[in-house]
Design an enzyme around this catalytic site. Structure first.
Site, PDB file in Angstrom:
ATOM      1  N   TYR A  35      55.037  -4.508  65.218  1.00 38.75           N
ATOM      2  CA  TYR A  35      55.777  -3.351  65.686  1.00 38.75           C
ATOM      3  C   TYR A  35      57.241  -3.713  65.951  1.00 38.75           C
ATOM      4  O   TYR A  35      58.052  -2.896  66.333  1.00 38.75           O
ATOM      5  CB  TYR A  35      55.079  -2.886  66.983  1.00 38.75           C
ATOM      6  CG  TYR A  35      55.616  -1.679  67.658  1.00 38.75           C
ATOM      7  CD1 TYR A  35      55.501  -0.423  67.069  1.00 38.75           C
ATOM      8  CD2 TYR A  35      56.190  -1.785  68.925  1.00 38.75           C
ATOM      9  CE1 TYR A  35      55.967   0.698  67.736  1.00 38.75           C
ATOM     10  CE2 TYR A  35      56.653  -0.659  69.584  1.00 38.75           C
ATOM     11  CZ  TYR A  35      56.542   0.566  68.997  1.00 38.75           C
ATOM     12  OH  TYR A  35      56.997   1.664  69.661  1.00 38.75           O
TER      13      TYR A  35
ATOM     14  N   GLY B 134      68.916  -7.059  91.463  1.00 39.17           N
ATOM     15  CA  GLY B 134      68.685  -7.296  90.035  1.00 39.17           C
ATOM     16  C   GLY B 134      69.949  -7.771  89.340  1.00 39.17           C
ATOM     17  O   GLY B 134      71.053  -7.687  89.895  1.00 39.17           O
TER      18      GLY B 134
ATOM     19  N   HIS C 253      66.552  -9.052  85.273  1.00 41.21           N
ATOM     20  CA  HIS C 253      65.873  -9.364  86.533  1.00 41.21           C
ATOM     21  C   HIS C 253      65.929  -8.128  87.423  1.00 41.21           C
ATOM     22  O   HIS C 253      66.988  -7.514  87.562  1.00 41.21           O
ATOM     23  CB  HIS C 253      66.557 -10.547  87.212  1.00 41.21           C
ATOM     24  CG  HIS C 253      66.107 -10.773  88.618  1.00 41.21           C
ATOM     25  ND1 HIS C 253      64.770 -10.844  88.965  1.00 41.21           N
ATOM     26  CD2 HIS C 253      66.796 -10.932  89.771  1.00 41.21           C
ATOM     27  CE1 HIS C 253      64.678 -11.042  90.278  1.00 41.21           C
ATOM     28  NE2 HIS C 253      65.896 -11.088  90.793  1.00 41.21           N
TER      29      HIS C 253
ATOM     30  N   HIS D  55      59.378 -12.319  95.357  1.00 45.24           N
ATOM     31  CA  HIS D  55      60.738 -11.936  94.963  1.00 45.24           C
ATOM     32  C   HIS D  55      60.746 -10.716  94.028  1.00 45.24           C
ATOM     33  O   HIS D  55      61.075  -9.624  94.465  1.00 45.24           O
ATOM     34  CB  HIS D  55      61.416 -13.164  94.331  1.00 45.24           C
ATOM     35  CG  HIS D  55      62.850 -12.968  93.984  1.00 45.24           C
ATOM     36  ND1 HIS D  55      63.750 -14.010  93.928  1.00 45.24           N
ATOM     37  CD2 HIS D  55      63.557 -11.870  93.660  1.00 45.24           C
ATOM     38  CE1 HIS D  55      64.945 -13.550  93.604  1.00 45.24           C
ATOM     39  NE2 HIS D  55      64.843 -12.249  93.418  1.00 45.24           N
TER      40      HIS D  55
ATOM     41  N   HIS E 279      64.075  -5.956  91.058  1.00 43.92           N
ATOM     42  CA  HIS E 279      63.196  -5.958  92.233  1.00 43.92           C
ATOM     43  C   HIS E 279      62.380  -4.671  92.201  1.00 43.92           C
ATOM     44  O   HIS E 279      62.430  -3.873  93.122  1.00 43.92           O
ATOM     45  CB  HIS E 279      64.027  -6.043  93.524  1.00 43.92           C
ATOM     46  CG  HIS E 279      64.884  -7.265  93.605  1.00 43.92           C
ATOM     47  ND1 HIS E 279      66.043  -7.330  94.333  1.00 43.92           N
ATOM     48  CD2 HIS E 279      64.739  -8.494  93.027  1.00 43.92           C
ATOM     49  CE1 HIS E 279      66.576  -8.542  94.209  1.00 43.92           C
ATOM     50  NE2 HIS E 279      65.814  -9.254  93.419  1.00 43.92           N
TER      51      HIS E 279
ATOM     52  N   SER F 109      74.491 -14.367  91.582  1.00 48.06           N
ATOM     53  CA  SER F 109      74.054 -15.641  92.178  1.00 48.06           C
ATOM     54  C   SER F 109      72.887 -16.241  91.398  1.00 48.06           C
ATOM     55  O   SER F 109      72.539 -17.401  91.582  1.00 48.06           O
ATOM     56  CB  SER F 109      73.654 -15.421  93.635  1.00 48.06           C
ATOM     57  OG  SER F 109      72.649 -14.430  93.708  1.00 48.06           O
ATOM     58  N   GLU F 110      72.259 -15.441  90.529  1.00 44.05           N
ATOM     59  CA  GLU F 110      71.122 -15.938  89.745  1.00 44.05           C
ATOM     60  C   GLU F 110      71.543 -16.397  88.343  1.00 44.05           C
ATOM     61  O   GLU F 110      70.726 -16.444  87.435  1.00 44.05           O
ATOM     62  CB  GLU F 110      70.038 -14.858  89.618  1.00 44.05           C
ATOM     63  CG  GLU F 110      69.427 -14.397  90.929  1.00 44.05           C
ATOM     64  CD  GLU F 110      68.589 -15.461  91.641  1.00 44.05           C
ATOM     65  OE1 GLU F 110      68.558 -16.626  91.191  1.00 44.05           O
ATOM     66  OE2 GLU F 110      67.982 -15.096  92.676  1.00 44.05           O
TER      67      GLU F 110
ATOM     68  N   TYR G 141      46.789  -2.237  77.807  1.00 43.10           N
ATOM     69  CA  TYR G 141      47.204  -2.944  76.582  1.00 43.10           C
ATOM     70  C   TYR G 141      48.711  -3.205  76.558  1.00 43.10           C
ATOM     71  O   TYR G 141      49.197  -4.092  75.851  1.00 43.10           O
ATOM     72  CB  TYR G 141      46.799  -2.146  75.332  1.00 43.10           C
ATOM     73  CG  TYR G 141      47.727  -1.009  75.011  1.00 43.10           C
ATOM     74  CD1 TYR G 141      47.623   0.207  75.670  1.00 43.10           C
ATOM     75  CD2 TYR G 141      48.741  -1.160  74.070  1.00 43.10           C
ATOM     76  CE1 TYR G 141      48.495   1.246  75.396  1.00 43.10           C
ATOM     77  CE2 TYR G 141      49.613  -0.129  73.786  1.00 43.10           C
ATOM     78  CZ  TYR G 141      49.498   1.069  74.457  1.00 43.10           C
ATOM     79  OH  TYR G 141      50.371   2.086  74.186  1.00 43.10           O
TER      80      TYR G 141
ATOM     81  N   SER H 188      78.270 -10.308  91.007  1.00 43.58           N
ATOM     82  CA  SER H 188      77.509 -10.330  92.253  1.00 43.58           C
ATOM     83  C   SER H 188      77.886  -9.141  93.150  1.00 43.58           C
ATOM     84  O   SER H 188      79.073  -8.876  93.370  1.00 43.58           O
ATOM     85  CB  SER H 188      77.823 -11.648  92.975  1.00 43.58           C
ATOM     86  OG  SER H 188      77.121 -11.716  94.165  1.00 43.58           O
ATOM     87  N   GLY H 189      76.869  -8.416  93.614  1.00 48.36           N
ATOM     88  CA  GLY H 189      77.053  -7.440  94.682  1.00 48.36           C
ATOM     89  C   GLY H 189      78.006  -6.282  94.455  1.00 48.36           C
ATOM     90  O   GLY H 189      78.603  -5.793  95.419  1.00 48.36           O
TER      91      GLY H 189
HETATM   92 ZN   LIG Z   1      66.418 -11.107  92.807  1.00 49.57          ZN
END
Ligand SMILES: [Zn+2]
Length: 218
Positions: free
Chosen positions: A210, A28, A95, A157, A97, A75-76, A116, A45-46
């Protein structure tokens, strides 16, 4: 420190990705965009989320050039930058997983409106076709999949959510992971009764009032 507040917030929320069960290990990534500075702060990263300091968060422009920070960015980064280039209603991207969203993504199923709570992202949540992680193709497909929505499943993914700020984007990610779980479990024992267009109109209106978001027809 440049964007210190955003960097500090990202460190806090990266730990919440783990403690809230939205991701494992270093999976993520999270970013926050400043429209004033035209820069985004993004997770590195990582790195172990529990050892991160605000200075480990990387500052980039939305085109993907590093402006500040010694670490290698997620990396994203392209999948985050594209939203800040193309949408003014998204100032933070999360993001993850998360397990149920990832299961549906591996089936290449979107989430239909059975709970909902899907209204926090829109009328439904689409699933994109598979693209390799860390590519411009994945970024483009995520942008298209999230059109008029605040979440999308990335084929084979995981989950992507966006919002006007990080608490909103994170909350949407959690709600959509919950909707994915409910949808999966309903499909495991029968056929869920879906909310119809009129019911979703009311839900989306209430979510907007809301203080949350969407609009848009399918
Ligand atoms: Zn990912």
């Amino acid at each position: 420190m440049l964007m210190e507040q955003e960097r500090t917030e990202i460190v806090e929320y990266l730990k919440m990705l783990i403690t809230h069960g939205l991701t494992k290990g270093t999976g993520g990534n999270i970013s926050v965009y400043s429209p004033e500075l035209k820069l985004m702060a993004i997770s590195p990263s990582g790195m172990d989320y529990f050892k991160l300091m605000p200075e480990d968060i990387v500052i980039m422009d939305p085109e993907g050039n590093v402006v500040d920070g010694k670490r290698k960015p997620s990396s994203e980064y392209e999948m985050h930058g594209i939203f800040y280039r193309e949408r003014t209603d998204i100032l933070s991207v999360v993001h993850a997983h998360s397990p149920y969203a990832s299961i549906l993504a591996c089936l290449n199923w979107g989430i239909e409106p059975c709970s909902y709570l899907i209204g926090s992202a829109g009328r439904n949540v689409r699933c994109t076709k598979y693209e390799t992680f860390g590519t411009e193709e994945l970024a483009q497909s995520a942008l298209e999949g999230m059109k008029d929505r605040y979440a999308v499943l990335l084929g084979n993914h995981g989950l992507l959510a966006g919002g006007l700020d990080l608490p909103t984007a994170f909350d949407t990610a959690e709600e959509i992971e919950f909707c994915a779980e409910i949808y999966y479990k309903c499909k495991a024992v029968g056929e869920p009764v879906l909310l119809n267009k009129e019911q979703m109109d009311v839900i989306i209106e209430k979510f907007a009032a809301y203080g949350v978001q969407p609009e848009a027809e399918e």
